[in-house]
Design a protein around this motif. Structure first.
Motif, PDB file in Angstrom:
ATOM      1  N   LYS A 400       0.825  -1.211   0.000  1.00 19.82           N
ATOM      2  CA  LYS A 400       0.000   0.000   0.000  1.00 19.82           C
ATOM      3  C   LYS A 400       0.858   1.259   0.000  1.00 19.82           C
ATOM      4  O   LYS A 400       0.564   2.234  -0.708  1.00 19.82           O
ATOM      5  CB  LYS A 400      -0.932   0.006   1.204  1.00 19.82           C
ATOM      6  CG  LYS A 400      -1.876   1.213   1.199  1.00 19.82           C
ATOM      7  CD  LYS A 400      -2.876   1.168   2.333  1.00 19.82           C
ATOM      8  CE  LYS A 400      -3.814   2.380   2.249  1.00 19.82           C
ATOM      9  NZ  LYS A 400      -4.805   2.375   3.354  1.00 19.82           N
ATOM     10  N   LYS A 405      -2.265   1.815  -3.189  1.00 20.71           N
ATOM     11  CA  LYS A 405      -3.531   1.088  -3.056  1.00 20.71           C
ATOM     12  C   LYS A 405      -3.256  -0.175  -2.267  1.00 20.71           C
ATOM     13  O   LYS A 405      -2.128  -0.690  -2.281  1.00 20.71           O
ATOM     14  CB  LYS A 405      -4.092   0.694  -4.439  1.00 20.71           C
ATOM     15  CG  LYS A 405      -4.595   1.822  -5.298  1.00 20.71           C
ATOM     16  CD  LYS A 405      -5.146   1.260  -6.629  1.00 20.71           C
ATOM     17  CE  LYS A 405      -5.822   2.342  -7.463  1.00 20.71           C
ATOM     18  NZ  LYS A 405      -4.876   3.341  -7.944  1.00 20.71           N
ATOM     19  N   THR A 406      -4.291  -0.677  -1.594  1.00 18.03           N
ATOM     20  CA  THR A 406      -4.141  -1.990  -0.990  1.00 18.03           C
ATOM     21  C   THR A 406      -4.011  -3.015  -2.110  1.00 18.03           C
ATOM     22  O   THR A 406      -4.352  -2.752  -3.264  1.00 18.03           O
ATOM     23  CB  THR A 406      -5.356  -2.351  -0.118  1.00 18.03           C
ATOM     24  OG1 THR A 406      -6.506  -2.510  -0.966  1.00 18.03           O
ATOM     25  CG2 THR A 406      -5.616  -1.280   0.929  1.00 18.03           C
TER      26      THR A 406
END
Length: 468
Positions: A400, A405-406
């Motif tokens: 992340k 982003k995850t």
């Protein structure tokens, strides 16, 4: 005059490109238009074309199919791809097939017309040999020990030979091609000629003096062609501005580069997307050796570098790992390696601004590449962290931080982005597309697609093609 064919299924696009761009300023002329690949092939059969601009997504015959056919029928044809910004994989395929450039339609604005045509014109000039016949080219050389060739790798401009050389008895002096000259004089006058030519090297940009031996019993045509081939292959890699005199024998082995194998190209790409080469000299030198061992022609090398830069920016431009800039023109491996050094320094500087080690950054890059290259598989953060020998929680945190982003968010994002390309550039069913991006349930795929885009896949396809 460079004769141009424009291929696009949108009539307004064809007319706009044909009428708005300053073709005459770059010695170009639009001689025809075609609305699909099949009609383009018919046109190519009817009259000569030097440059073809083609869209990728067209009915009847796509741009990729057209390129396959045109490459076999017209190997001398230069091809430029007209593309939407989403066509990442299709651009890669086009460059692999030999396209010399691509034009993103969304960037076609009036102030960029001249820049686009100048770039294309420069590439055509850099990849095309001007054929000039030599007088008595079938005559056999029996008198001269060496041939001297002064060659400029600068293909961007025309150089006129202005220096005054002392006239030599029984001298032969020919222009081999544009920006390339050759001399032969009796042995007792060679020293004088050599020193004059050596002193004149600073008058011609990016020039090298070849001292060619083992030339006796060769025809002048054979000598000329050898110089041309050497210039296009070995000299590209041998050129060094600090050592401009190169002794070379015509008995030297095969100077033609071999067709690169897919596994060799893949090996270079894998090395590039690993972090260690930008941080350690030994890995950097291995990458350089991999590049040089392929002995790619300039056009092939440009295509490989384009695909590497495009893929890197596609994956990392919007992340903390950063964007890299393309080298827009080069005339020698020396220039390419200078660009690679600068790029490595930029990547290293970006990496050092993070709180993670090169090994962790490398692991995240590997995870991204694994997912990108096998979208049909349902990879999880848990599975990948185990494969990369990192704890799941630490992997998720690193991913992340570096990618913005995850892992789950990123996985959904790239699958939807890939599905957009399929929707715009193929006629395959929604179910087929869903499977290709890792979703076995078409309804679930449509729901995910709408969550990220605000549209159903069918609506996105209809709207995208309508706008086109």
């Amino acid at each position: 005059m460079i004769k141009v064919l424009i291929v696009d299924d949108d009539k307004l696009v064809r007319k706009g490109i044909s009428s708005a761009m300053p073709w005459n300023e770059f010695n170009m002329e639009v001689v025809g238009e075609a609305s699909n690949g099949a009609k383009a092939l018919d046109f190519l059969k009817s009259q000569p074309v030097d440059l073809m601009l083609t869209d990728l997504a067209m009915p009847v015959m796509s741009g990729i199919e057209l390129m396959h056919a045109a490459r076999q029928l017209y190997p001398e044809l230069h091809i430029v791809v007209l593309t939407l910004h989403q066509d990442f994989d299709y651009i890669q395929e086009a460059l692999r097939l030999g396209a010399i450039d691509y034009i993103a339609k969304v960037q076609l604005e009036k102030e960029q017309f001249e820049h686009v045509l100048h770039r294309i014109h420069t590439r055509i000039n850099g990849l095309t040999n001007t054929k000039i016949k030599m007088p008595s080219q079938n005559a056999i050389n029996v008198h001269y020990r060496n041939v001297y060739a002064l060659v400029s790798l600068d293909r961007k401009s025309e150089h006129t030979w202005t220096m005054e050389l002392t006239a030599h008895e029984d001298e032969i002096r020919w222009e081999v091609e544009r920006n390339s000259w050759m001399w032969a004089v009796p042995q007792y006058e060679e020293d004088q000629l050599f020193h004059q030519l050596k002193e004149s090297l600073n008058q011609v940009p990016q020039s090298t003096l070849l001292v060619l031996s083992d030339v006796q019993e060769r025809t002048w045509s054979q000598i000329k062609n050898w110089i041309l081939n050497y210039t296009e292959t070995s000299l590209f890699y041998a050129y060094n501005p600090s050592d401009q005199v190169i002794p070379v024998s015509m008995k030297e082995g095969d100077i033609f580069s071999k067709e690169p194998q897919d596994e060799d190209i893949d090996r270079i790409k894998q090395s590039w997307f690993q972090t260690l080469w930008t941080h350690h000299d030994s890995y950097y030198n291995q990458l350089i050796d991999q590049f040089k061992s392929l002995r790619l022609h300039k056009g092939q090398l440009m295509g490989l570098l384009y695909s590497i830069v495009m893929e890197w920016n596609h994956l990392f431009a919007q992340t903390t790992l950063g964007r890299i800039s393309m080298i827009h023109s080069f005339e020698s491996w020396f220039e390419v390696e200078e660009w690679i050094k600068q790029t490595a320094a930029g990547i290293r500087k970006t990496d050092e601004q993070t709180s993670y080690s090169p090994e962790i950054i490398d692991a995240v890059k590997k995870a991204v590449m694994i997912v990108q290259h096998d979208l049909e598989q349902a990879y999880t953060a848990s599975g990948l962290s185990q494969q990369l020998n990192i704890s799941r929680s630490y992997f998720s945190q690193c991913f992340k931080d570096l990618m913005g982003k995850t892992f789950n968010e990123y996985s959904r994002f790239i699958r939807v982005e890939k599905s957009k390309e399929y929707l715009l550039n193929t006629n395959n069913t929604i179910f087929w597309i869903a499977e290709r991006v890792g979703y076995t349930d078409e309804k679930y795929f449509s729901r995910i697609f709408r969550e990220l885009t605000g549209l159903l896949p069918s609506e996105y396809r209809q709207l995208g093609r309508g706008n086109k």
